[in-house]
Design a protein around this motif. Structure first.
Motif, PDB file in Angstrom:
ATOM      1  N   VAL A 275     -70.616  64.691  28.641  1.00 31.50           N
ATOM      2  CA  VAL A 275     -69.959  66.292  28.198  1.00 31.50           C
ATOM      3  C   VAL A 275     -71.230  66.867  27.070  1.00 31.50           C
ATOM      4  O   VAL A 275     -72.170  66.173  27.305  1.00 31.50           O
ATOM      5  CB  VAL A 275     -69.720  65.876  26.795  1.00 31.50           C
ATOM      6  CG1 VAL A 275     -68.853  66.393  25.578  1.00 31.50           C
ATOM      7  CG2 VAL A 275     -68.535  65.005  26.662  1.00 31.50           C
ATOM      8  N   SER A 276     -71.151  67.373  27.168  1.00 30.98           N
ATOM      9  CA  SER A 276     -72.189  69.415  26.938  1.00 30.98           C
ATOM     10  C   SER A 276     -71.866  70.197  26.292  1.00 30.98           C
ATOM     11  O   SER A 276     -70.566  70.468  26.362  1.00 30.98           O
ATOM     12  CB  SER A 276     -72.392  69.495  28.383  1.00 30.98           C
ATOM     13  OG  SER A 276     -73.727  70.510  28.405  1.00 30.98           O
ATOM     14  N   ILE A 277     -73.103  69.962  24.920  1.00 33.19           N
ATOM     15  CA  ILE A 277     -72.347  71.499  24.128  1.00 33.19           C
ATOM     16  C   ILE A 277     -73.102  72.786  25.069  1.00 33.19           C
ATOM     17  O   ILE A 277     -73.776  73.214  25.076  1.00 33.19           O
ATOM     18  CB  ILE A 277     -73.045  71.161  23.239  1.00 33.19           C
ATOM     19  CG1 ILE A 277     -73.011  70.198  22.185  1.00 33.19           C
ATOM     20  CG2 ILE A 277     -73.642  72.604  22.181  1.00 33.19           C
ATOM     21  CD1 ILE A 277     -71.947  69.691  21.773  1.00 33.19           C
ATOM     22  N   ASN A 278     -72.184  73.761  24.930  1.00 32.71           N
ATOM     23  CA  ASN A 278     -73.384  75.528  25.830  1.00 32.71           C
ATOM     24  C   ASN A 278     -73.358  76.249  24.683  1.00 32.71           C
ATOM     25  O   ASN A 278     -72.361  76.887  24.153  1.00 32.71           O
ATOM     26  CB  ASN A 278     -71.048  75.765  26.389  1.00 32.71           C
ATOM     27  CG  ASN A 278     -71.278  77.027  27.395  1.00 32.71           C
ATOM     28  OD1 ASN A 278     -72.558  77.166  27.728  1.00 32.71           O
ATOM     29  ND2 ASN A 278     -70.345  78.206  27.585  1.00 32.71           N
ATOM     30  N   ARG A 279     -74.411  75.849  24.318  1.00 33.17           N
ATOM     31  CA  ARG A 279     -75.417  76.914  23.383  1.00 33.17           C
ATOM     32  C   ARG A 279     -75.734  78.398  24.074  1.00 33.17           C
ATOM     33  O   ARG A 279     -75.455  79.434  23.624  1.00 33.17           O
ATOM     34  CB  ARG A 279     -76.900  76.380  23.352  1.00 33.17           C
ATOM     35  CG  ARG A 279     -76.125  75.672  22.013  1.00 33.17           C
ATOM     36  CD  ARG A 279     -77.433  74.832  21.224  1.00 33.17           C
ATOM     37  NE  ARG A 279     -76.459  73.499  20.112  1.00 33.17           N
ATOM     38  CZ  ARG A 279     -77.521  72.237  20.764  1.00 33.17           C
ATOM     39  NH1 ARG A 279     -77.993  72.076  21.733  1.00 33.17           N
ATOM     40  NH2 ARG A 279     -77.286  71.490  19.570  1.00 33.17           N
ATOM     41  N   THR A 280     -76.053  78.593  25.070  1.00 31.69           N
ATOM     42  CA  THR A 280     -76.494  79.743  25.472  1.00 31.69           C
ATOM     43  C   THR A 280     -76.229  80.154  26.991  1.00 31.69           C
ATOM     44  O   THR A 280     -76.627  80.144  27.826  1.00 31.69           O
ATOM     45  CB  THR A 280     -78.305  78.631  25.889  1.00 31.69           C
ATOM     46  OG1 THR A 280     -78.291  78.451  27.363  1.00 31.69           O
ATOM     47  CG2 THR A 280     -78.825  78.907  24.891  1.00 31.69           C
ATOM     48  N   GLY A 281     -74.620  78.939  27.138  1.00 35.90           N
ATOM     49  CA  GLY A 281     -73.872  79.559  28.424  1.00 35.90           C
ATOM     50  C   GLY A 281     -74.256  78.635  29.347  1.00 35.90           C
ATOM     51  O   GLY A 281     -75.867  77.932  29.598  1.00 35.90           O
ATOM     52  N   ILE A 282     -73.828  78.969  30.247  1.00 38.94           N
ATOM     53  CA  ILE A 282     -73.581  77.478  31.539  1.00 38.94           C
ATOM     54  C   ILE A 282     -74.638  77.521  32.722  1.00 38.94           C
ATOM     55  O   ILE A 282     -75.304  76.940  31.914  1.00 38.94           O
ATOM     56  CB  ILE A 282     -72.232  77.616  32.777  1.00 38.94           C
ATOM     57  CG1 ILE A 282     -71.087  77.437  31.222  1.00 38.94           C
ATOM     58  CG2 ILE A 282     -72.443  76.301  33.584  1.00 38.94           C
ATOM     59  CD1 ILE A 282     -69.845  77.274  32.286  1.00 38.94           C
ATOM     60  N   LEU A 283     -74.853  78.945  32.751  1.00 32.82           N
ATOM     61  CA  LEU A 283     -75.811  78.651  33.952  1.00 32.82           C
ATOM     62  C   LEU A 283     -77.039  78.586  32.948  1.00 32.82           C
ATOM     63  O   LEU A 283     -77.717  78.342  34.250  1.00 32.82           O
ATOM     64  CB  LEU A 283     -75.274  80.531  34.618  1.00 32.82           C
ATOM     65  CG  LEU A 283     -74.555  80.935  35.401  1.00 32.82           C
ATOM     66  CD1 LEU A 283     -74.363  82.174  35.521  1.00 32.82           C
ATOM     67  CD2 LEU A 283     -74.425  79.594  36.386  1.00 32.82           C
ATOM     68  N   ASN A 284     -77.320  79.218  32.768  1.00 30.97           N
ATOM     69  CA  ASN A 284     -78.732  79.041  31.204  1.00 30.97           C
ATOM     70  C   ASN A 284     -78.540  77.176  30.912  1.00 30.97           C
ATOM     71  O   ASN A 284     -79.940  76.667  31.479  1.00 30.97           O
ATOM     72  CB  ASN A 284     -78.706  79.572  30.105  1.00 30.97           C
ATOM     73  CG  ASN A 284     -79.555  80.731  30.355  1.00 30.97           C
ATOM     74  OD1 ASN A 284     -80.000  81.112  31.200  1.00 30.97           O
ATOM     75  ND2 ASN A 284     -78.543  81.750  28.943  1.00 30.97           N
ATOM     76  N   ASN A 285     -77.540  76.689  30.605  1.00 28.82           N
ATOM     77  CA  ASN A 285     -78.186  75.037  30.648  1.00 28.82           C
ATOM     78  C   ASN A 285     -78.305  74.069  31.723  1.00 28.82           C
ATOM     79  O   ASN A 285     -78.798  73.734  31.736  1.00 28.82           O
ATOM     80  CB  ASN A 285     -76.523  74.381  30.118  1.00 28.82           C
ATOM     81  CG  ASN A 285     -76.250  74.531  28.640  1.00 28.82           C
ATOM     82  OD1 ASN A 285     -77.407  75.022  28.778  1.00 28.82           O
ATOM     83  ND2 ASN A 285     -75.374  74.757  28.329  1.00 28.82           N
TER      84      ASN A 285
END
Ligand SMILES: Cc1cc2nc3c(=O)[nH]c(=O)nc-3n(C[C@H](O)[C@H](O)[C@H](O)COP(=O)(O)OP(=O)(O)OC[C@H]3O[C@@H](n4cnc5c(N)ncnc54)[C@H](O)[C@@H]3O)c2cc1C
Length: 330
Positions: A275-285
């Motif tokens: 599970v991931s928190i999407n803080r800065t957009g998927i592509l940045n993550n």
């Protein structure tokens, strides 16, 4: 004799200067007695703060001494010495692997920390053959086990994601990663252990020999003895790997797919969900997975969802199977 007296003096001075004041601190004569132990390695007193830290950075329990074992016998002698102090002694002993536990599990308040990475006397030995295995020190890092076994075209069957952890450290927990669904955790892939027990005996154990100790020590959080050597099952290392990541917005589809993939017979060799928190957009993550320069892909991944789910999978294959890999992984 003169040397012994000097050693005592050094110990008294160091302990006096270190200003240790907790009630766990044993009497100076108890500590000085450590100096009488004939060792291949040594005790040290200058690195106590380092032994009171771990990855979690939440707990700090300074020990009074750190043992850098030069041999398994050093560990056995030290543990036996503490055992013989009797049940009224408050001196505790903890093995420390790479110190990546979170809540001070590898620390010993006012006790002795055994720095397992100093144990260089147990040499790593790979045994190829029909049922290959490697014998490794309890203080060896998994990354070194991998490097060594790859020279024989072999690799352990079950892993942790992060490899700068020690053999004894993860075998005292479980050792879980994307191969667990197929092979079980690391503790299910051990043929034999050498253990220093709480009495200071050096015991070899396996599913057939001293099996109670074997099963207790695996996943035993260091409470049933100190793992000084582990015999770890190996398999042929894959020559090539196809790595796939699939993103989900929806938790139900994510878990349904994961359950389907781990229960089906011929699927992937590694499956992990997170599970991931999407803080800065998927592509940045996930720059390593998705190319931010690719505008077509970029639009696919636009979402304002704050929580995302990802399945990570790999399929092992040999170079001659490269052509059929596309079909297999679809
Ligand atoms: C960045 C990071 C990534 C991680 N990834 C994973 C992962 O993918 N999968 C997973 O399963 N875990 C993972 N972990 C957790 C990790 O497995 C545990 O924290 C493990 O305890 C760390 O091993 P260590 O060698 O640093 O042991 P330490 O933290 O030093 O020790 C852990 C425990 O084991 C005992 N111990 C250490 N050596 C021995 C020994 N030789 N004999 C007996 N007892 C011993 C210690 O006394 C202590 O109780 C991760 C941790 C971190 C910090």
């Amino acid at each position: 004799m003169k040397q012994l007296v000097l050693q005592y003096l050094k110990l008294f001075l160091l302990l006096g200067l270190s200003g240790v004041t907790t009630e766990h601190v044993p009497k100076y004569d108890v500590l000085a007695s450590l100096g009488t132990l004939p060792l291949d390695g040594h005790f040290s007193f200058h690195d106590l703060p380092a032994a009171a830290r771990d990855f979690g950075n939440l707990s700090s329990f300074p020990p009074v001494a750190v043992l850098h074992p030069g041999s398994v016998a050093d560990i056995a002698r030290t543990v036996r010495h503490v055992f013989l102090m009797g049940e009224h002694s408050t001196l505790t002993v903890a093995a420390r692997g790479h110190g990546h536990s979170l809540y001070g599990q590898s620390q010993a308040a006012g006790g002795i920390v055994i720095r397992m990475e100093s144990l260089q006397s147990v040499k790593m030995q790979v045994h190829p053959g029909a049922s290959p295995y490697v014998d490794a020190s309890g203080g060896e890092l998994w990354i070194n086990v991998l490097k060594k076994t790859l020279k024989y075209g072999l690799a352990p069957k079950s892993w942790t994601d992060y490899l700068h952890l020690t053999v004894g450290g993860t075998l005292s927990n479980a050792g879980v990663s994307g191969q667990t669904f197929r092979h079980g955790p690391q503790i299910s892939n051990v043929n034999e252990l050498e253990i220093v027990t709480g009495r200071g005996d050096i015991i070899t154990c396996s599913p057939e020999q001293n099996s109670d100790l074997f099963h207790a020590a695996l996943g035993g959080l260091g409470q049933f003895g100190i793992i000084t050597r582990a015999r770890i099952a190996l398999e042929p290392a894959p020559q090539m790997v196809r790595w796939i990541r699939v993103l989900y917005l929806d938790f139900v589809s994510f878990t349904e797919d994961q359950e389907m993939l781990i229960s089906a017979e011929k699927t992937f060799d590694y499956i992990e969900g997170f599970v991931s928190i999407n803080r800065t957009g998927i592509l940045n993550n996930w720059r390593s997975s998705f190319n931010p320069q690719d505008p077509e892909r970029a639009s696919q991944f636009e979402t304002d969802r704050k929580v995302l789910f990802c399945l990570e999978m790999t399929k092992n294959f040999n170079p001659e199977e490269a052509d059929i890999m596309e079909q297999v992984s679809q």
